[in-house]
Write a protein that holds these residues in place. Structure first.
Motif, PDB file in Angstrom:
ATOM      1  N   GLU A 204       1.005  -1.094  -0.038  1.00  0.00           N
ATOM      2  CA  GLU A 204       0.126  -0.497   0.154  1.00  0.00           C
ATOM      3  C   GLU A 204       0.640   1.366   0.191  1.00  0.00           C
ATOM      4  O   GLU A 204       0.539   2.387  -1.034  1.00  0.00           O
ATOM      5  N   LYS A 247      -6.925   2.609  -1.526  1.00  0.00           N
ATOM      6  CA  LYS A 247      -7.462   3.338  -0.486  1.00  0.00           C
ATOM      7  C   LYS A 247      -8.381   4.745  -0.345  1.00  0.00           C
ATOM      8  O   LYS A 247      -7.687   4.949  -1.706  1.00  0.00           O
ATOM      9  N   TYR A 248      -9.013   4.876   0.671  1.00  0.00           N
ATOM     10  CA  TYR A 248     -10.262   5.237   0.222  1.00  0.00           C
ATOM     11  C   TYR A 248      -8.933   6.659  -0.174  1.00  0.00           C
ATOM     12  O   TYR A 248      -9.583   7.734  -1.480  1.00  0.00           O
ATOM     13  N   LEU A 294     -16.222   2.316   1.094  1.00  0.00           N
ATOM     14  CA  LEU A 294     -14.628   1.883   0.972  1.00  0.00           C
ATOM     15  C   LEU A 294     -14.306   2.692  -0.574  1.00  0.00           C
ATOM     16  O   LEU A 294     -13.049   2.015  -0.925  1.00  0.00           O
TER      17      LEU A 294
END
Length: 452
Positions: A204, A247-248, A294
């Motif tokens: 990430e 990821k948001y 999400l």
């Protein structure tokens, strides 16, 4: 725009003369023919520099046949194929055989002028196109003729010439990457590099720098400037797989690229403008992800205007056999093995299974079956070992425990451990014998003897 001598071959008078008038208005000289044979006789004498050729001419020879005859006369003459019922395979076959591009009926004048302009600006692009389109037939061909997969192919052809983003949905193993590759290699950007990234396979913390690049000194280890995928994919295609895993917070930056066609690398205030055709894929229900906070609702609606859903293999059982036959062909050829036929009983067994892992699982099953047959040239029902969910869920630790508790002579135990390890590595490398042998540090022939 420089005027060309353009030959037009079509058996429909309306198409023939409306296209001729439009091209003449653009400053070109046109020569019209209702028969391909008339074109062949006049290519040299009328000094034709571009040809528009209908695939279906209503005569014994098709447009594909005449492409070969044209190429025998002139190997570089641009040929634009016209088709009223184009499908991916026909269009790609035409271009692979020597056509320069294809357009569909009803004809759009802007698209016709754009094709001619592309020829004028960069003829070398079309030589590269033949090489890339060969990859489509060999590597990226979508196998199957079911109603469901035919709709997928139809939408690929429809969306390939557009610049809009496309969202590809479907369960794991259905072939979303194949669809993305076809969308690129059939697009007007096909001569540019095809870029891709799988969000789920990258840590990430690295995803943002991979996509947007960074400036020297932005973080520890950033010893020099680095371009990200958005910069590298300018004027090309970028496929972002598993977009539902992003990821948001990062999704807002993707939205900016789509809406504004601009971004800034990490550690920089400089704004770069790019023209990137974006393709996305997910196995998630993004509407549910929106409800869970999400996934951004505004991003979803920007990427899902054009959507291609790939149905699971269990919903198109008529495609199972042709896909299995292709897997056999590719695996035996790549591993220098004789081709193997599927028995009727094997066909029946394959057709009754539900394939929770879809095409990827079918490939796994067929690959094991080929190995199980040994020297036999027919894959029978007994060679088809379907994945039993009960055995799959058995913890590996239990298998190891049983192996060590049972007392056997050392040579037998070593063989079992070796078999277990080799099978694990085969699965890890998707049953690619060459890659597995290389990772194990043994010759391919030795690996094949061990798994027979």
């Amino acid at each position: 725009m420089t005027g060309f001598n353009i030959g037009i071959v079509d058996d429909e008078d309306d198409i023939l003369y409306s296209l001729s008038s439009a091209l003449q208005s653009g400053g070109h000289r046109t020569f019209v023919y209702k028969k391909g044979s008339d074109l062949i006789r006049n290519i040299i004498s009328q000094k034709l520099t571009i040809i528009f050729l209908d695939i279906n001419l209503g005569e014994s020879k098709s447009g594909l046949d005449y492409i070969n005859e044209i190429r025998a006369i002139n190997k570089t003459l641009p040929i634009i194929v016209i088709s009223g019922n184009a499908d991916i395979k026909t269009a790609v076959t035409a271009i692979k055989n020597g056509a320069t591009d294809f357009i569909e009926k009803p004809l759009k004048i802007d698209e016709i002028y754009a094709v001619i302009e592309n020829i004028t600006v960069n003829v070398t692009m079309y030589k590269e196109r033949n090489r890339l389109l060969d990859d489509i037939l060999e590597k990226y061909e979508i196998t199957g003729e079911s109603k469901e997969i035919s709709l997928v192919k139809e939408n690929i052809l429809k969306y390939s010439k557009l610049s809009e983003s496309v969202l590809i949905t479907g369960e794991n193993g259905t072939g979303k990457e194949l669809v993305a590759a076809n969308l690129h290699y059939l697009s007007n950007r096909k001569s540019e590099k095809y870029h891709k990234i799988n969000i789920a396979s990258i840590p990430e913390t690295l995803i943002e720098s991979e996509l947007f690049g960074f400036k020297k000194g932005t973080f520890s280890g950033a010893a020099s400037d680095k371009n990200g995928l958005f910069m590298n994919a300018d004027n090309a295609t970028l496929f972002i797989d598993e977009i539902g895993e992003m990821k948001y917070e990062l999704q807002a930056k993707i939205l900016r690229v789509i809406q504004e066609k601009e971004f800034s690398p990490l550690g920089s205030d400089t704004v770069h403008t790019v023209d990137v055709r974006l393709l996305f894929a997910t196995n998630k229900n993004l509407i549910e992800e929106i409800d869970k906070k999400l996934f951004r609702e505004d991003l979803y609606y920007r990427i899902s205007t054009l959507c291609i859903n790939i149905p699971p293999l269990r919903n198109r059982i008529e495609d199972i056999v042709p896909i299995a036959q292709r897997i056999i062909k590719e695996f035996t050829e790549s591993n220098n093995l004789p081709f193997k036929q599927l028995s009727h009983n094997a066909f029946d067994k394959l057709s009754r299974y539900s394939y929770p892992g879809n095409v990827r699982e079918l490939k796994n099953i067929i690959t094991r079956a080929i190995i199980n047959t040994g020297n036999h040239d027919v894959i029978d029902e007994a060679d088809i070992i379907l994945n039993d969910t009960n055995s799959i869920s058995t913890p590996a630790a239990n298998l190891h425990s049983a192996l060590f508790e049972e007392t056997e002579i050392l040579s037998v135990k070593k063989k079992k451990l070796e078999d277990m390890y080799i099978n694990a590595q085969l699965k890890k490398f998707d049953y690619d014998l060459h890659k597995t042998a290389n990772e194990l540090g043994i010759l391919i022939n030795n690996l094949y003897r061990k798994i027979r």
